[in-house]
Design a protein around this motif. Structure first.
Motif, PDB file in Angstrom:
ATOM      1  N   THR A 177       4.429  13.223   3.779  1.00 22.84           N
ATOM      2  CA  THR A 177       5.094  12.561   3.006  1.00 22.84           C
ATOM      3  C   THR A 177       4.605  11.557   2.690  1.00 22.84           C
ATOM      4  N   LEU A 178       5.322  11.729   1.326  1.00 23.79           N
ATOM      5  CA  LEU A 178       4.564   9.803   0.708  1.00 23.79           C
ATOM      6  C   LEU A 178       5.437   8.719   1.464  1.00 23.79           C
ATOM      7  N   VAL A 179       4.818   8.048   1.905  1.00 19.14           N
ATOM      8  CA  VAL A 179       5.535   7.059   1.813  1.00 19.14           C
ATOM      9  C   VAL A 179       5.042   4.934   1.432  1.00 19.14           C
ATOM     10  N   TRP A 202       9.772  13.184   0.134  1.00 22.59           N
ATOM     11  CA  TRP A 202       8.843  14.662   0.452  1.00 22.59           C
ATOM     12  C   TRP A 202       8.766  15.788  -0.742  1.00 22.59           C
ATOM     13  N   PRO A 203       7.437  15.112  -1.157  1.00 27.33           N
ATOM     14  CA  PRO A 203       6.833  16.247  -1.977  1.00 27.33           C
ATOM     15  C   PRO A 203       7.405  17.704  -2.287  1.00 27.33           C
ATOM     16  N   PRO A 204       7.942  18.355  -3.409  1.00 22.78           N
ATOM     17  CA  PRO A 204       8.344  19.654  -2.306  1.00 22.78           C
ATOM     18  C   PRO A 204       6.691  20.068  -1.884  1.00 22.78           C
ATOM     19  N   GLU A 205       5.549  20.188  -3.479  1.00 20.19           N
ATOM     20  CA  GLU A 205       4.515  20.709  -2.705  1.00 20.19           C
ATOM     21  C   GLU A 205       3.876  20.548  -1.553  1.00 20.19           C
ATOM     22  N   CYS A 226      13.953   9.792  -3.788  1.00 23.59           N
ATOM     23  CA  CYS A 226      12.568   8.415  -2.858  1.00 23.59           C
ATOM     24  C   CYS A 226      13.993   7.790  -1.897  1.00 23.59           C
ATOM     25  N   HIS A 227      13.920   7.883  -0.701  1.00 24.65           N
ATOM     26  CA  HIS A 227      14.834   7.397   0.722  1.00 24.65           C
ATOM     27  C   HIS A 227      14.642   5.860   0.856  1.00 24.65           C
ATOM     28  N   VAL A 228      15.471   4.892   0.878  1.00 26.87           N
ATOM     29  CA  VAL A 228      15.018   3.430   0.870  1.00 26.87           C
ATOM     30  C   VAL A 228      15.712   2.988   2.149  1.00 26.87           C
ATOM     31  N   HIS A 229      14.802   2.606   3.300  1.00 31.55           N
ATOM     32  CA  HIS A 229      15.484   2.441   4.738  1.00 31.55           C
ATOM     33  C   HIS A 229      15.206   0.669   5.094  1.00 31.55           C
ATOM     34  N   VAL A 230      16.274   0.093   5.512  1.00 34.73           N
ATOM     35  CA  VAL A 230      16.196  -1.422   5.892  1.00 34.73           C
ATOM     36  C   VAL A 230      16.558  -1.568   7.108  1.00 34.73           C
ATOM     37  N   PRO A 282       1.086  -1.595   0.038  1.00 35.00           N
ATOM     38  CA  PRO A 282      -0.465   0.102  -0.080  1.00 35.00           C
ATOM     39  C   PRO A 282       0.972   1.512   0.178  1.00 35.00           C
ATOM     40  N   THR A 283       0.691   2.070  -0.681  1.00 35.13           N
ATOM     41  CA  THR A 283       1.172   3.441  -1.070  1.00 35.13           C
ATOM     42  C   THR A 283      -0.072   4.684  -0.494  1.00 35.13           C
ATOM     43  N   GLY A 284       0.870   5.982   0.025  1.00 37.82           N
ATOM     44  CA  GLY A 284       0.596   6.797   0.278  1.00 37.82           C
ATOM     45  C   GLY A 284       0.628   8.290   1.190  1.00 37.82           C
ATOM     46  N   GLN A 285       0.041   9.123   2.046  1.00 35.18           N
ATOM     47  CA  GLN A 285       0.345   9.985   2.244  1.00 35.18           C
ATOM     48  C   GLN A 285       0.397   9.940   3.672  1.00 35.18           C
ATOM     49  N   HIS A 286       1.496  10.420   3.850  1.00 30.93           N
ATOM     50  CA  HIS A 286       1.210  10.323   5.449  1.00 30.93           C
ATOM     51  C   HIS A 286       2.037  11.856   5.914  1.00 30.93           C
ATOM     52  N   TRP A 287       1.245  12.645   6.348  1.00 33.60           N
ATOM     53  CA  TRP A 287       1.083  13.935   6.401  1.00 33.60           C
ATOM     54  C   TRP A 287       1.968  14.580   5.715  1.00 33.60           C
TER      55      TRP A 287
END
Length: 344
Positions: free
Chosen positions: A142-144, A159-162, A183-187, A135-140
């Motif tokens: 950010t996009l996550v 972090w979309p500039p808009e 896009c930052h990828v965290h493992v 699932p992909t969507g907006q959190h505050w």
């Protein structure tokens, strides 16, 4: 049509998923038929050194100051880069992390074009071919998107500039403008030590303490069981099902030789490792006030004299005092009760 309205419509057109108050849930993955963790299998395919200790890697590769963050880090040039990555995989090189454990968290940054939505969608699509769609969507602001298997996790965030304040200035983005839409990828590998036989006895027989307050923090309780912070690996243990019925509790082992805390992690802290108990007290101001109790523990991390572990909290500025004094007496360690400070 106003500029904000056009931005909103553009965002929905590119990224047509309604925001979640807490972000979309991660895709939950089952173990593979051979019992292995699918995220671990993918990390091994990427050649991320999840078994080698931080001390071994530092000795072999050395710290790599600078990079995108301009802070100490470990660059991992032997790992296979993701498509679009513009630096090698990295790990935190902080000297506040004990060096005797394998690295539990890795990071990468990917960029394909000057569009945060497209960059996240592209890497999410690549991962979906291996782990299934998340699932992909907006959190505050950010996009996550994320995938989870046990306590192992792969997370994407952009972090979309808009969605950012118009006057926001970030030095790293000035140095490399791609970071504005990357896009930052965290493992998170979910690594932690198994219980020793002594620790298993301590946990199995510990007596929860009745207390006026809550164990850990509100954030810990909301998070549920997650990957341990690397700074805390000396005292986090795999619960192995022993504390499923004792979530949100704490107490001393039956022999009084260890403090057991069950919050978002299982903390097993030997009595001899506790330097002192610290209480922070906050009076009502802009914030509601309250108090928190932390155990200050010995650590092999070279950059700090003691590791602070959150034990409990209360909405009352004096709510942790009696608990700390009782624990201090039981553990034979000093208790430091801080002065009142306004909760600003």
């Amino acid at each position: 049509m106003s500029f904000l309205t056009r931005l909103f419509r553009r965002s929905r057109a590119i990224f047509p998923v309604a925001p979640w108050p807490d972000g979309p849930p991660p895709r939950a993955l089952s173990m593979l038929a051979d019992g292995t963790n699918p995220i671990h299998r993918l990390l091994d395919d990427w050649r991320l050194p999840r078994h080698e200790t931080r001390a071994q890697l530092t000795a072999r590769l050395g710290p790599s100051p600078g990079g995108l963050s301009h802070r100490d880090m470990l660059a991992l040039p032997e790992a296979i880069r993701l498509a679009g990555a513009f630096e090698p995989w990295t790990a935190d090189g902080s000297d506040r992390i004990p060096p005797q454990f394998p690295i539990g968290r890795f990071s990468s940054v990917v960029w394909f074009e000057d569009d945060a939505h497209a960059n996240l969608r592209r890497i999410a699509g690549d991962l979906a071919t291996k782990l299934g769609p998340a699932p992909t969507g907006q959190h505050w602001n950010t996009l996550v998107a994320a995938w989870r298997a046990g306590t192992a996790r792969i997370s994407l965030i952009a972090w979309p500039p808009e969605l950012q304040p118009s006057d926001l200035a970030i030095d790293a983005e000035n140095r490399d403008p791609r970071l504005r839409t990357a896009c930052h990828v965290h493992v998170e590998t979910g690594y932690c030590l198994p219980l020793s036989s002594q620790e298993r006895d301590w946990v199995a027989g510990f007596r929860p303490i009745r207390m006026a307050g809550s164990v850990g923090t509100e954030r810990m309780a909301k998070a549920g069981t997650t990957a341990a912070y690397e700074t805390e690996l000396e005292y986090v243990r795999d619960p192995s099902g022993l504390v499923a019925d004792r979530q949100g509790t704490m107490g001393l082992s039956a022999d009084g030789q260890a403090l057991i805390v069950v919050s978002n992690q299982l903390y097993v802290i030997p009595r001899a490792s506790i330097l002192r108990l610290d209480i922070t007290r906050l009076t009502r101001a802009k914030g509601a006030g309250g108090s928190s109790l932390r155990a200050i523990c010995r650590t092999q991390a070279p950059g700090t004299d003691g590791l602070s572990i959150q034990v409990a909290q209360s909405c009352d500025p004096d709510g942790m005092t009696a608990l700390a004094e009782d624990l201090g007496a039981g553990l034979g360690c000093p208790v430091s009760i801080g002065p009142y400070h306004p909760d600003c």
